[in-house]
Design an enzyme around this catalytic site. Structure first.
Site, PDB file in Angstrom:
ATOM      1  N   GLN A  81      30.033  12.045  43.865  1.00  0.00           N
ATOM      2  CA  GLN A  81      28.787  12.784  44.053  1.00  0.00           C
ATOM      3  C   GLN A  81      29.058  13.917  45.042  1.00  0.00           C
ATOM      4  O   GLN A  81      29.491  13.656  46.162  1.00  0.00           O
ATOM      5  CB  GLN A  81      27.679  11.860  44.556  1.00  0.00           C
ATOM      6  CG  GLN A  81      27.350  10.716  43.619  1.00  0.00           C
ATOM      7  CD  GLN A  81      26.727  11.160  42.310  1.00  0.00           C
ATOM      8  OE1 GLN A  81      26.308  12.295  42.142  1.00  0.00           O
ATOM      9  NE2 GLN A  81      26.666  10.249  41.358  1.00  0.00           N
ATOM     10  N   GLU A  96      36.191   0.001  36.383  1.00  0.00           N
ATOM     11  CA  GLU A  96      36.477   1.439  36.379  1.00  0.00           C
ATOM     12  C   GLU A  96      37.805   1.639  35.655  1.00  0.00           C
ATOM     13  O   GLU A  96      38.726   0.842  35.837  1.00  0.00           O
ATOM     14  CB  GLU A  96      36.572   1.967  37.814  1.00  0.00           C
ATOM     15  CG  GLU A  96      37.068   3.372  37.967  1.00  0.00           C
ATOM     16  CD  GLU A  96      36.217   4.412  37.251  1.00  0.00           C
ATOM     17  OE1 GLU A  96      36.800   5.262  36.556  1.00  0.00           O
ATOM     18  OE2 GLU A  96      34.979   4.366  37.371  1.00  0.00           O
ATOM     19  N   ASP A 149      26.691   3.813  35.708  1.00  0.00           N
ATOM     20  CA  ASP A 149      26.717   5.234  36.053  1.00  0.00           C
ATOM     21  C   ASP A 149      27.737   5.874  35.111  1.00  0.00           C
ATOM     22  O   ASP A 149      28.836   6.247  35.526  1.00  0.00           O
ATOM     23  CB  ASP A 149      27.111   5.403  37.522  1.00  0.00           C
ATOM     24  CG  ASP A 149      27.005   6.840  38.014  1.00  0.00           C
ATOM     25  OD1 ASP A 149      26.672   7.725  37.206  1.00  0.00           O
ATOM     26  OD2 ASP A 149      27.270   7.074  39.208  1.00  0.00           O
ATOM     27  N   CYS A 195      23.941  11.518  34.649  1.00  0.00           N
ATOM     28  CA  CYS A 195      24.131  12.948  34.919  1.00  0.00           C
ATOM     29  C   CYS A 195      23.787  13.784  33.689  1.00  0.00           C
ATOM     30  O   CYS A 195      23.992  14.998  33.686  1.00  0.00           O
ATOM     31  CB  CYS A 195      25.575  13.215  35.356  1.00  0.00           C
ATOM     32  SG  CYS A 195      26.799  12.785  34.112  1.00  0.00           S
TER      33      CYS A 195
END
Length: 179
Positions: A3, A51, A111, A136
């Site tokens: 971010q 991830e 996310d 996003c």
């Protein structure tokens, strides 16, 4: 991905922490370097975070060490692979030290990249009592929410201007399974 706007990032983390129900364990997909993982770990018994980027996982592990956090397990795998692991489609050597049945997940945090959730991951997310979704991309978020609201209701929704003077916006949505 990190971010880029520190002040807005802090507001995003505070918004999540102040608007979720906390119990049991947390599953997180697309955890990056642990930006949300570390603060959320204080609200849940255990956290399992995935991830795909090895560099991001290494950053997340260092972040845990620097913050004395011990209740998070990180797995380097894609969301699609994680769904396969949860559904016992195949075994992964990366999970040799992790027993998925040791977790009692009630909440999932996602996310995803601009492409949003793939079909398989979207179906997985529907199984959780609480969904925390940071996006996003308003278009893929809209697509995903059209499916998620079939099983969940939106409890909270917020916009965050991470990218001043651009057309991009970060969005946070908290959903709870409908009765």
């Amino acid at each position: 991905f990190t971010q880029p706007n520190t002040k807005v990032n802090i507001k995003m983390i505070e918004w999540v922490l102040n608007n979720i129900e906390t119990k049991d364990d947390l599953c997180e997909l697309y955890c990056g370097g642990g930006n949300f993982t570390i603060p959320l770990s204080t609200k849940f018994n255990k956290v399992l975070a995935t991830e795909i980027s090895k560099t991001s996982i290494n950053s997340a592990l260092l972040n845990c060490e620097l913050n004395n956090i011990t209740n998070i397990d990180f797995i380097r795998m894609s969301a699609e692979e994680f769904v396969e692991a949860l559904n016992s489609v195949r075994e992964f050597r990366r999970l040799k030290d992790i027993n998925l049945s040791d977790y009692n997940f009630s909440t999932i945090f996602v996310d995803p990249p601009r492409s949003g959730l793939d079909d398989t991951t979207r179906e997985l997310v529907k199984n959780y009592e609480q969904i925390i979704y940071i996006s996003c991309n308003p278009e893929t978020l809209h697509r995903d929410l059209k499916e998620l609201i079939k099983s969940h209701q939106i409890l909270n929704f917020s916009l965050f201007d991470q990218f001043s003077y651009s057309g991009h916006i970060e969005t946070g949505v908290i959903l709870k399974k409908s009765c």
